[in-house]
Write a protein that holds these residues in place. Structure first.
Motif, PDB file in Angstrom:
ATOM      1  N   ILE A   1       0.743  -1.300  -0.103  1.00 29.96           N
ATOM      2  CA  ILE A   1       0.051   0.083   0.098  1.00 29.96           C
ATOM      3  C   ILE A   1       0.899   1.274  -0.110  1.00 29.96           C
ATOM      4  O   ILE A   1       0.336   2.567  -0.120  1.00 29.96           O
ATOM      5  CB  ILE A   1      -0.928   0.064   0.998  1.00 29.96           C
ATOM      6  CG1 ILE A   1      -0.201  -0.038   2.586  1.00 29.96           C
ATOM      7  CG2 ILE A   1      -1.692  -1.110   1.142  1.00 29.96           C
ATOM      8  CD1 ILE A   1      -1.300   0.114   3.825  1.00 29.96           C
ATOM      9  N   GLY A   2       2.138   1.192   0.099  1.00 32.03           N
ATOM     10  CA  GLY A   2       2.917   2.139   0.061  1.00 32.03           C
ATOM     11  C   GLY A   2       3.327   2.999   1.312  1.00 32.03           C
ATOM     12  O   GLY A   2       3.423   4.244   1.348  1.00 32.03           O
ATOM     13  N   ALA A   3       3.123   2.226   2.466  1.00 31.54           N
ATOM     14  CA  ALA A   3       3.084   2.801   4.055  1.00 31.54           C
ATOM     15  C   ALA A   3       4.571   2.658   4.397  1.00 31.54           C
ATOM     16  O   ALA A   3       5.106   2.002   3.927  1.00 31.54           O
ATOM     17  CB  ALA A   3       2.207   2.454   4.711  1.00 31.54           C
ATOM     18  N   HIS A   4       4.605   3.278   5.508  1.00 35.43           N
ATOM     19  CA  HIS A   4       6.140   3.167   6.448  1.00 35.43           C
ATOM     20  C   HIS A   4       5.739   2.882   7.689  1.00 35.43           C
ATOM     21  O   HIS A   4       4.704   3.240   8.346  1.00 35.43           O
ATOM     22  CB  HIS A   4       6.663   4.557   6.391  1.00 35.43           C
ATOM     23  CG  HIS A   4       7.239   4.963   5.071  1.00 35.43           C
ATOM     24  ND1 HIS A   4       8.418   4.785   4.425  1.00 35.43           N
ATOM     25  CD2 HIS A   4       6.586   5.586   4.136  1.00 35.43           C
ATOM     26  CE1 HIS A   4       8.387   5.196   3.055  1.00 35.43           C
ATOM     27  NE2 HIS A   4       7.208   5.832   2.793  1.00 35.43           N
ATOM     28  N   ILE A   5       6.204   1.587   7.931  1.00 41.57           N
ATOM     29  CA  ILE A   5       5.963   1.191   9.539  1.00 41.57           C
ATOM     30  C   ILE A   5       6.651   2.213  10.601  1.00 41.57           C
ATOM     31  O   ILE A   5       7.799   2.328  10.574  1.00 41.57           O
ATOM     32  CB  ILE A   5       6.716  -0.153   9.577  1.00 41.57           C
ATOM     33  CG1 ILE A   5       5.727  -1.113   8.666  1.00 41.57           C
ATOM     34  CG2 ILE A   5       6.417  -0.614  11.108  1.00 41.57           C
ATOM     35  CD1 ILE A   5       6.693  -2.703   8.874  1.00 41.57           C
ATOM     36  N   LEU A   6       5.863   2.439  11.477  1.00 36.72           N
ATOM     37  CA  LEU A   6       6.305   3.486  12.767  1.00 36.72           C
ATOM     38  C   LEU A   6       6.730   2.602  14.063  1.00 36.72           C
ATOM     39  O   LEU A   6       7.557   2.699  14.564  1.00 36.72           O
ATOM     40  CB  LEU A   6       5.237   4.573  12.897  1.00 36.72           C
ATOM     41  CG  LEU A   6       4.901   5.446  11.767  1.00 36.72           C
ATOM     42  CD1 LEU A   6       4.050   6.486  12.468  1.00 36.72           C
ATOM     43  CD2 LEU A   6       6.365   5.978  11.456  1.00 36.72           C
ATOM     44  N   ASN A   7       5.681   1.618  14.125  1.00 28.62           N
ATOM     45  CA  ASN A   7       5.800   0.746  15.615  1.00 28.62           C
ATOM     46  C   ASN A   7       5.139  -0.680  15.196  1.00 28.62           C
ATOM     47  O   ASN A   7       4.052  -0.740  14.509  1.00 28.62           O
ATOM     48  CB  ASN A   7       5.031   1.583  16.264  1.00 28.62           C
ATOM     49  CG  ASN A   7       4.833   0.783  18.031  1.00 28.62           C
ATOM     50  OD1 ASN A   7       4.256  -0.075  18.057  1.00 28.62           O
ATOM     51  ND2 ASN A   7       5.709   1.116  18.867  1.00 28.62           N
ATOM     52  N   ILE A   8       5.637  -1.588  15.952  1.00 28.83           N
ATOM     53  CA  ILE A   8       5.055  -2.912  15.920  1.00 28.83           C
ATOM     54  C   ILE A   8       4.871  -3.758  17.129  1.00 28.83           C
ATOM     55  O   ILE A   8       5.806  -3.266  17.929  1.00 28.83           O
ATOM     56  CB  ILE A   8       5.934  -3.869  15.049  1.00 28.83           C
ATOM     57  CG1 ILE A   8       6.134  -3.537  13.612  1.00 28.83           C
ATOM     58  CG2 ILE A   8       5.429  -5.263  15.026  1.00 28.83           C
ATOM     59  CD1 ILE A   8       7.228  -4.285  12.813  1.00 28.83           C
ATOM     60  N   ALA A   9       3.831  -4.206  17.532  1.00 30.15           N
ATOM     61  CA  ALA A   9       3.683  -5.047  18.619  1.00 30.15           C
ATOM     62  C   ALA A   9       3.209  -6.329  18.291  1.00 30.15           C
ATOM     63  O   ALA A   9       2.149  -6.351  17.575  1.00 30.15           O
ATOM     64  CB  ALA A   9       2.581  -4.029  19.700  1.00 30.15           C
ATOM     65  N   LYS A  10       3.690  -7.566  18.834  1.00 30.38           N
ATOM     66  CA  LYS A  10       3.154  -8.556  18.601  1.00 30.38           C
ATOM     67  C   LYS A  10       3.004  -9.636  19.817  1.00 30.38           C
ATOM     68  O   LYS A  10       3.853  -9.255  20.577  1.00 30.38           O
ATOM     69  CB  LYS A  10       4.164  -9.313  17.582  1.00 30.38           C
ATOM     70  CG  LYS A  10       5.494  -9.521  17.731  1.00 30.38           C
ATOM     71  CD  LYS A  10       6.476 -10.041  16.637  1.00 30.38           C
ATOM     72  CE  LYS A  10       7.974 -10.325  17.034  1.00 30.38           C
ATOM     73  NZ  LYS A  10       8.577 -10.945  15.726  1.00 30.38           N
TER      74      LYS A  10
END
Length: 273
Positions: A64-73
């Motif tokens: 989708i052409g976005a940029h990851i800022l933060n991940i929680a898993k």
């Protein structure tokens, strides 16, 4: 598939429209014994672990052409996983590596991954479960992609369909809020759409029976899909139908088809099988 713009309009400031895609997939399996049910749950937890789900969501972000800022898993006990991501439409230079977070420690029940974007997010939650007596086990994955600005979650739909073993799918898409052009005129949607099916490739549609329920005046779109062709071998865990009697094959096939119909239509159906 590329979204078709309604018209070229100069906006006043940021595009505030929120575009939300909810994708729910269901996998169904026949498990004869408690041991088979537990083995199926373990298989699902291994194949769709939080690490695997994170990779899927990361690729969705790229599509989708976005940029990851933060991940929680998180992988849950006794079963399931979740991932959440926050994402942005463009790169956010102040987002530093230390902003990356992973939820520590065990959490009971299920697993998840969450990704966050700048006012946008992607999440997936998994729900393996089984019927206590009927021999039916199911796996459900709920994926939500919510974006604002020019990026659209519909671009990732085809990839999501191919990322999961899917017997039944329910897909919801909604455009919320409004943005303004330079004259102050409100825009409640910025692209043409009359069905989610427009964003599902023809070669995928051939495999499914599909129903639409759309509320055009509210920019709400809903599509349900059920696998068209049935092969009993695809629903047996660890063995094939040639090990079963013809009567057993027919009974199991009826149970699985009933389960698929109940999920597809969203209601319980008589179990006189």
């Amino acid at each position: 598939m590329k979204l078709t713009p309604k018209e070229i309009v100069e906006l006043h400031g940021f595009n505030n429209l929120t575009k939300s895609l909810s994708f729910n997939m269901f996998d169904i399996c026949y498990t004869r014994t408690q041991e088979e049910r537990e083995a199926y749950i373990n298989y699902i937890d291994e194949v769709y672990s939080a690490d695997r789900l994170q990779k899927i969501l990361s690729h969705v972000t790229e599509i989708i052409g976005a940029h990851i800022l933060n991940i929680a898993k998180q992988d849950y006990e006794p079963q399931g996983a979740s991932v959440t991501m926050l994402v942005s439409e463009g790169p956010v230079h102040e987002a530093k590596p230390e902003h990356f977070e992973e939820s520590p420690g065990p959490i009971p029940q299920g697993s998840f991954v969450v990704g966050t974007l700048d006012k946008s997010h992607i999440t997936v939650h998994t729900y393996p479960e089984y019927h206590p007596t009927a021999g039916i086990s199911t796996f459900r994955a709920d994926i939500d992609v919510s974006t604002c600005g020019e990026i659209s979650p519909l671009k990732a739909l085809n990839y999501l369909i191919h990322s999961f073993e899917t017997d039944v799918m329910t897909i919801d898409y909604r455009v919320r809020g409004f943005t303004r052009d330079v004259t102050g005129h409100k825009l409640f949607i910025d692209h043409d759409i009359n069905s989610i099916q427009n964003y599902i490739p023809d070669d995928v549609q051939e495999y499914y029976d599909m129903i639409d329920v759309n509320v055009y005046q509210e920019n709400i779109f809903h599509t349900k899909c059920k696998l068209r062709n049935f092969d009993l071998n695809n629903y047996l865990f660890g063995y094939t139908k040639d090990t079963l009697s013809k009567e057993e094959q027919e009974t199991i096939a009826r149970q699985i088809k009933l389960e698929m119909d109940e999920i597809f239509y969203g209601k319980n159906i008589s179990r006189d099988i």
